[in-house]
Motif scaffolding. Structure first.
Motif, PDB file in Angstrom:
ATOM      1  N   ALA A  12       0.811  -1.221   0.000  1.00  0.00           N
ATOM      2  CA  ALA A  12       0.000   0.000   0.000  1.00  0.00           C
ATOM      3  C   ALA A  12       0.841   1.266   0.000  1.00  0.00           C
ATOM      4  CB  ALA A  12      -0.942   0.003   1.201  1.00  0.00           C
ATOM      5  N   CYS A  13       2.043   1.228   0.555  1.00  0.00           N
ATOM      6  CA  CYS A  13       2.866   2.444   0.632  1.00  0.00           C
ATOM      7  C   CYS A  13       3.226   2.917  -0.770  1.00  0.00           C
ATOM      8  CB  CYS A  13       4.137   2.167   1.432  1.00  0.00           C
ATOM      9  SG  CYS A  13       5.333   3.529   1.300  1.00  0.00           S
ATOM     10  N   PRO A  14       2.824   4.135  -1.131  1.00  0.00           N
ATOM     11  CA  PRO A  14       3.078   4.591  -2.502  1.00  0.00           C
ATOM     12  C   PRO A  14       4.557   4.837  -2.792  1.00  0.00           C
ATOM     13  CG  PRO A  14       2.116   6.364  -1.189  1.00  0.00           C
ATOM     14  CD  PRO A  14       2.078   5.131  -0.335  1.00  0.00           C
ATOM     15  N   ALA A  15       5.376   4.905  -1.752  1.00  0.00           N
ATOM     16  CA  ALA A  15       6.809   5.118  -1.967  1.00  0.00           C
ATOM     17  C   ALA A  15       7.602   3.819  -1.815  1.00  0.00           C
ATOM     18  CB  ALA A  15       7.336   6.171  -0.994  1.00  0.00           C
ATOM     19  N   LYS A  16       6.893   2.720  -1.597  1.00  0.00           N
ATOM     20  CA  LYS A  16       7.519   1.401  -1.476  1.00  0.00           C
ATOM     21  C   LYS A  16       8.609   1.398  -0.402  1.00  0.00           C
ATOM     22  CE  LYS A  16       7.715  -1.080  -5.672  1.00  0.00           C
ATOM     23  NZ  LYS A  16       8.382  -1.609  -6.860  1.00  0.00           N
ATOM     24  N   LEU A  17       8.281   1.897   0.774  1.00  0.00           N
ATOM     25  CA  LEU A  17       9.285   2.023   1.832  1.00  0.00           C
ATOM     26  C   LEU A  17       9.432   0.750   2.659  1.00  0.00           C
ATOM     27  CD1 LEU A  17       8.537   5.596   3.269  1.00  0.00           C
ATOM     28  CD2 LEU A  17      10.115   4.938   1.452  1.00  0.00           C
ATOM     29  N   PHE A  18       8.464  -0.186   2.533  1.00  0.00           N
ATOM     30  CA  PHE A  18       8.464  -1.373   3.392  1.00  0.00           C
ATOM     31  C   PHE A  18       8.772  -2.620   2.569  1.00  0.00           C
ATOM     32  CE2 PHE A  18       5.817   1.865   5.203  1.00  0.00           C
ATOM     33  CZ  PHE A  18       6.174   1.882   6.539  1.00  0.00           C
ATOM     34  N   VAL A  19       9.764  -3.361   3.004  1.00  0.00           N
ATOM     35  CA  VAL A  19      10.211  -4.530   2.249  1.00  0.00           C
ATOM     36  C   VAL A  19      10.207  -5.748   3.175  1.00  0.00           C
ATOM     37  CG1 VAL A  19      12.133  -5.516   0.931  1.00  0.00           C
ATOM     38  CG2 VAL A  19      11.700  -3.054   0.849  1.00  0.00           C
ATOM     39  N   PRO A  20       9.534  -6.826   2.771  1.00  0.00           N
ATOM     40  CA  PRO A  20       9.533  -8.018   3.631  1.00  0.00           C
ATOM     41  C   PRO A  20      10.903  -8.710   3.627  1.00  0.00           C
ATOM     42  CG  PRO A  20       8.222  -8.400   1.631  1.00  0.00           C
ATOM     43  CD  PRO A  20       8.744  -7.003   1.550  1.00  0.00           C
ATOM     44  N   THR A  21      11.290  -9.232   4.766  1.00  0.00           N
ATOM     45  CA  THR A  21      12.565  -9.952   4.852  1.00  0.00           C
ATOM     46  C   THR A  21      12.299 -11.457   4.882  1.00  0.00           C
ATOM     47  OG1 THR A  21      12.503  -9.802   7.260  1.00  0.00           O
ATOM     48  CG2 THR A  21      13.715  -8.074   6.089  1.00  0.00           C
ATOM     49  N   SER A  22      13.351 -12.231   4.657  1.00  0.00           N
ATOM     50  CA  SER A  22      13.168 -13.680   4.530  1.00  0.00           C
ATOM     51  C   SER A  22      12.699 -14.304   5.842  1.00  0.00           C
ATOM     52  CB  SER A  22      14.482 -14.334   4.083  1.00  0.00           C
ATOM     53  OG  SER A  22      15.515 -13.958   4.978  1.00  0.00           O
ATOM     54  N   ASP A  23      12.978 -13.656   6.978  1.00  0.00           N
ATOM     55  CA  ASP A  23      12.542 -14.228   8.258  1.00  0.00           C
ATOM     56  C   ASP A  23      11.134 -13.762   8.658  1.00  0.00           C
ATOM     57  OD1 ASP A  23      13.064 -11.613   8.839  1.00  0.00           O
ATOM     58  OD2 ASP A  23      14.149 -12.010  10.718  1.00  0.00           O
ATOM     59  N   GLY A  24      10.414 -13.139   7.697  1.00  0.00           N
ATOM     60  CA  GLY A  24       9.035 -12.751   7.982  1.00  0.00           C
ATOM     61  C   GLY A  24       8.891 -11.358   8.572  1.00  0.00           C
ATOM     62  N   GLY A  25       9.999 -10.670   8.758  1.00  0.00           N
ATOM     63  CA  GLY A  25       9.932  -9.314   9.304  1.00  0.00           C
ATOM     64  C   GLY A  25       9.795  -8.272   8.203  1.00  0.00           C
ATOM     65  N   ILE A  26       9.967  -7.014   8.589  1.00  0.00           N
ATOM     66  CA  ILE A  26       9.843  -5.901   7.645  1.00  0.00           C
ATOM     67  C   ILE A  26      11.070  -5.005   7.784  1.00  0.00           C
ATOM     68  CG2 ILE A  26       8.575  -3.758   7.177  1.00  0.00           C
ATOM     69  CD1 ILE A  26       6.831  -5.903   6.314  1.00  0.00           C
ATOM     70  N   LEU A  27      11.647  -4.688   6.644  1.00  0.00           N
ATOM     71  CA  LEU A  27      12.686  -3.655   6.601  1.00  0.00           C
ATOM     72  C   LEU A  27      12.027  -2.380   6.119  1.00  0.00           C
ATOM     73  CD1 LEU A  27      15.913  -4.989   4.836  1.00  0.00           C
ATOM     74  CD2 LEU A  27      15.728  -3.987   7.125  1.00  0.00           C
ATOM     75  N   PHE A  28      12.447  -1.256   6.633  1.00  0.00           N
ATOM     76  CA  PHE A  28      11.847  -0.032   6.102  1.00  0.00           C
ATOM     77  C   PHE A  28      12.908   1.040   5.911  1.00  0.00           C
ATOM     78  CE2 PHE A  28      11.871   3.103   9.510  1.00  0.00           C
ATOM     79  CZ  PHE A  28      12.264   2.326  10.579  1.00  0.00           C
ATOM     80  N   ASN A  29      12.553   1.980   5.039  1.00  0.00           N
ATOM     81  CA  ASN A  29      13.416   3.114   4.736  1.00  0.00           C
ATOM     82  C   ASN A  29      12.552   4.344   4.959  1.00  0.00           C
ATOM     83  OD1 ASN A  29      14.394   5.277   3.224  1.00  0.00           O
ATOM     84  ND2 ASN A  29      14.174   4.243   1.260  1.00  0.00           N
ATOM     85  N   TYR A  30      13.003   5.298   5.751  1.00  0.00           N
ATOM     86  CA  TYR A  30      12.173   6.480   6.025  1.00  0.00           C
ATOM     87  C   TYR A  30      12.550   7.651   5.123  1.00  0.00           C
ATOM     88  CZ  TYR A  30      16.181   8.628   8.367  1.00  0.00           C
ATOM     89  OH  TYR A  30      17.411   9.171   8.613  1.00  0.00           O
ATOM     90  N   GLU A  31      13.642   7.472   4.356  1.00  0.00           N
ATOM     91  CA  GLU A  31      14.242   8.639   3.695  1.00  0.00           C
ATOM     92  C   GLU A  31      13.401   9.165   2.540  1.00  0.00           C
ATOM     93  OE1 GLU A  31      18.176   7.382   2.686  1.00  0.00           O
ATOM     94  OE2 GLU A  31      18.796   7.221   4.795  1.00  0.00           O
ATOM     95  N   GLN A  32      12.671   8.294   1.852  1.00  0.00           N
ATOM     96  CA  GLN A  32      11.887   8.752   0.699  1.00  0.00           C
ATOM     97  C   GLN A  32      10.393   8.709   0.997  1.00  0.00           C
ATOM     98  OE1 GLN A  32      13.430   6.598  -2.792  1.00  0.00           O
ATOM     99  NE2 GLN A  32      14.519   8.517  -3.198  1.00  0.00           N
ATOM    100  N   CYS A  33      10.036   9.131   2.196  1.00  0.00           N
ATOM    101  CA  CYS A  33       8.646   9.059   2.645  1.00  0.00           C
ATOM    102  C   CYS A  33       7.865  10.274   2.154  1.00  0.00           C
ATOM    103  CB  CYS A  33       8.631   8.997   4.173  1.00  0.00           C
ATOM    104  SG  CYS A  33       6.986   9.014   4.902  1.00  0.00           S
ATOM    105  N   PHE A  34       6.643  10.021   1.620  1.00  0.00           N
ATOM    106  CA  PHE A  34       5.762  11.119   1.191  1.00  0.00           C
ATOM    107  C   PHE A  34       5.031  11.762   2.372  1.00  0.00           C
ATOM    108  CE2 PHE A  34       5.335   8.864  -3.094  1.00  0.00           C
ATOM    109  CZ  PHE A  34       6.177   9.766  -3.728  1.00  0.00           C
ATOM    110  N   GLU A  35       5.154  11.156   3.549  1.00  0.00           N
ATOM    111  CA  GLU A  35       4.485  11.647   4.755  1.00  0.00           C
ATOM    112  C   GLU A  35       2.968  11.634   4.596  1.00  0.00           C
ATOM    113  OE1 GLU A  35       6.539  15.432   5.514  1.00  0.00           O
ATOM    114  OE2 GLU A  35       8.321  14.454   4.709  1.00  0.00           O
ATOM    115  N   CYS A  36       2.472  10.631   3.860  1.00  0.00           N
ATOM    116  CA  CYS A  36       1.027  10.587   3.623  1.00  0.00           C
ATOM    117  C   CYS A  36       0.283   9.950   4.781  1.00  0.00           C
ATOM    118  CB  CYS A  36       0.704   9.870   2.307  1.00  0.00           C
ATOM    119  SG  CYS A  36       1.183   8.138   2.213  1.00  0.00           S
TER     120      CYS A  36
END
Lengths: 98, 436
Positions: A45-69
């Protein structure tokens, strides 16, 4: 569908947007909660694709290119998984067209 | 408590905030206008059309000053399926002259212009500053805001929260009660696409500063929402808006929906060869009247997107005009309450009365059922397909077979798309009550 219009690579897409990088991450994610979440709606759902699933079922995220929506925390129904505020004043996304 | 630093602190220099600051400053009040971006408009995104008539009250002959891209002289409403499109196209040349109807404008320009007006009236713009929370007196009355600047407390007689769709301040003030806005929030994603001015004028049959505003239904793979395409001077604004619930459930990425729309046979020729200038996204409060928060608390008013003052009624997509109107009345009500020395909730109640007497709440109340209708499954999927089929069959020349009548086509189409007569009647009645 016509492939010509599918041609924008996501990185190229994001490179059209100006960001003033903040030292402080304005998003935080509780990886333990994410690992127990089967939906992980933030990923698509994130329009900036900031959240990426990891192989262990967790989530990696990047805050740097956030639209602040606010989409991530609105769609996340796992209590306490995503904490989201605004970046510090003057930082973050700077739209030129809006 | 010592004297407040400002009579009024307005949070957010969008259209609501700048209109509030301008009005309060003109009433002789000291005003701080706090903006978290480096300049007004830098955090803001909208479809791209503003209806400026509300400015008549604030800025005489505003159309001579407002930073406009194009005046909307052509409005199209398109319903589509994957393979079809049916468009109602309205051209009104009167809209291209004073007092004008709608205009396309870029938010960086528009918001900057409104904030300049507020500053010229005496408001102090405080950019690059986030309001992180409310200051309160012992009895809970709001008395200002905390900011992320060192020693950054700004005390005030009245706080006007125009801090946008996520309004942390209205939530902190308890104005939303226990309700959550997520059910009634949509995500808009937009591309600004560069095209030479002559190409736009030729392609969209426009001249000079004339412009097109096109709203689209049926382009979101059944996810409740819609699309738009607006012409700027030398760029197009193309986007889709989808309900967050629907987006969450469908597993599709938002920019994929936008790519779908641009690839549609009726849109592709319009955007051909255009170059992406900026990709943007923003949330919209689309629940309308029934999802609005309390508009006043002790020492605080709320206006604009923060108060869910966005109209998503299919053929009418408006927000900036409600924001300007609400901001104007909030500034006026705050100044009057300060003059009377009563900034309690009841002292600020004049705000709601002003809104009730104006288009802001009158239109929202009248159209309170519209969001439910527009976002319904029938309106989103069945009716666009039914209408497209009806038009395709009606205009098909199928000799040597005789032409079928419209009634037979409607009956056949309704059956094919699972539309029942009583649904059609009840939706028509709801539409009539809203739009009639």
């Amino acid at each position: 569908m016509n492939a010509e219009y599918r041609g924008i690579d996501f990185e190229d897409r994001m490179s059209t947007v100006d960001f003033r990088l903040s030292e402080r991450a304005h998003i935080s994610v509780d990886a333990a909660v994410c690992r127990s979440c089967t939906a992980q709606v933030c990923v698509h759902a994130c329009p900036a694709k900031l959240f990426v699933p990891t192989s262990d079922g967790g989530i990696l995220f990047n805050y740097e290119q956030c639209f602040e929506c606010g989409t991530c925390y609105e769609v996340c129904d796992a209590e306490g998984a995503i904490t989201w505020t605004y970046p510090d004043g003057g930082h973050g996304v700077v739209f030129r067209q809006g | 408590m010592s004297d407040p630093m400002f009579d009024v602190v307005v949070v957010g220099a969008g259209p609501a905030g700048s209109a509030a600051a301008l009005t309060a400053a003109r009433a002789g009040r000291s005003v701080a206008l706090v903006e978290r971006g480096p300049h007004p408009g830098s955090k803001n995104v909208y479809g791209g059309v503003v209806y400026g008539r509300v400015l008549d009250e604030l800025v005489p002959r505003w159309w001579e000053q407002m930073p406009v891209q194009r005046w909307v002289t052509r409005r199209s409403t398109m319903v589509m399926t994957d393979r079809q499109a049916l468009t109602v196209d309205v051209r009104a040349q009167a809209w291209g002259g004073p007092p004008y109807n709608g205009a396309t404008a870029l938010r960086a320009d528009l918001d900057g212009w409104l904030a300049d007006l507020a500053q010229e009236a005496g408001a102090v713009l405080v950019p690059s500053t986030v309001a992180t929370g409310l200051l309160r007196a012992a009895d809970g009355t709001v008395r200002g805001v905390r900011t992320d600047r060192p020693d950054g407390e700004l005390s005030a007689g009245v706080v006007i929260a125009c801090d946008g769709v996520n309004s942390f301040l209205a939530k902190e003030a308890g104005l939303f009660g226990g309700r959550t806005g997520a059910r009634h929030t949509s995500l808009g994603v937009k591309e600004t696409l560069a095209l030479p001015r002559e190409v736009i004028e030729e392609r969209f049959a426009l001249r000079g500063r004339d412009g097109l505003d096109m709203e689209i239904l049926g382009c979101t793979r059944g996810i409740p929402g819609g699309g738009f395409l607006y012409t700027n001077l030398d760029s197009l604004s193309v986007g889709v808006v989808v309900g967050l619930d629907g987006l969450a459930a469908c597993g599709v990425r938002p920019e994929e929906l936008l790519a779908d729309l641009k690839a549609h046979p009726s849109i592709a020729p319009l955007v051909r060869g255009a170059e992406l200038k900026e990709y943007s996204a923003h949330l919209l409060p689309e629940g309308g009247y029934d999802t609005m928060p309390e508009l006043a608390g002790d020492g605080i008013l709320v206006a604009g997107d923060a108060a869910a003052m966005c109209l998503a009624a299919g053929v009418w997509l408006e927000g900036v005009n409600f924001a300007i109107g609400a901001g104007m009345y909030a500034g006026r009500a705050a100044a009057e309450a300060l003059a009377r020395g009563d900034t309690s909730r009841s002292g600020l109640a004049g705000y709601r009365r002003l809104l009730e007497d104006s288009f802001v709440l009158a239109d929202h109340r009248k159209l309170r059922r519209a969001p439910g209708l527009v976002f319904s499954e029938r309106m989103q999927q069945r009716y666009p397909a039914l209408l497209c089929d009806l038009a395709e069959e009606f205009f098909r020349v199928d000799n040597p077979r005789p032409k079928p009548g419209l009634r037979r086509l409607l009956r056949r189409g309704a059956a094919a798309h699972g539309v029942r007569l009583h649904h059609l009647l009840s939706d028509a009645l709801t539409a009539w009550r809203s739009f009639g």
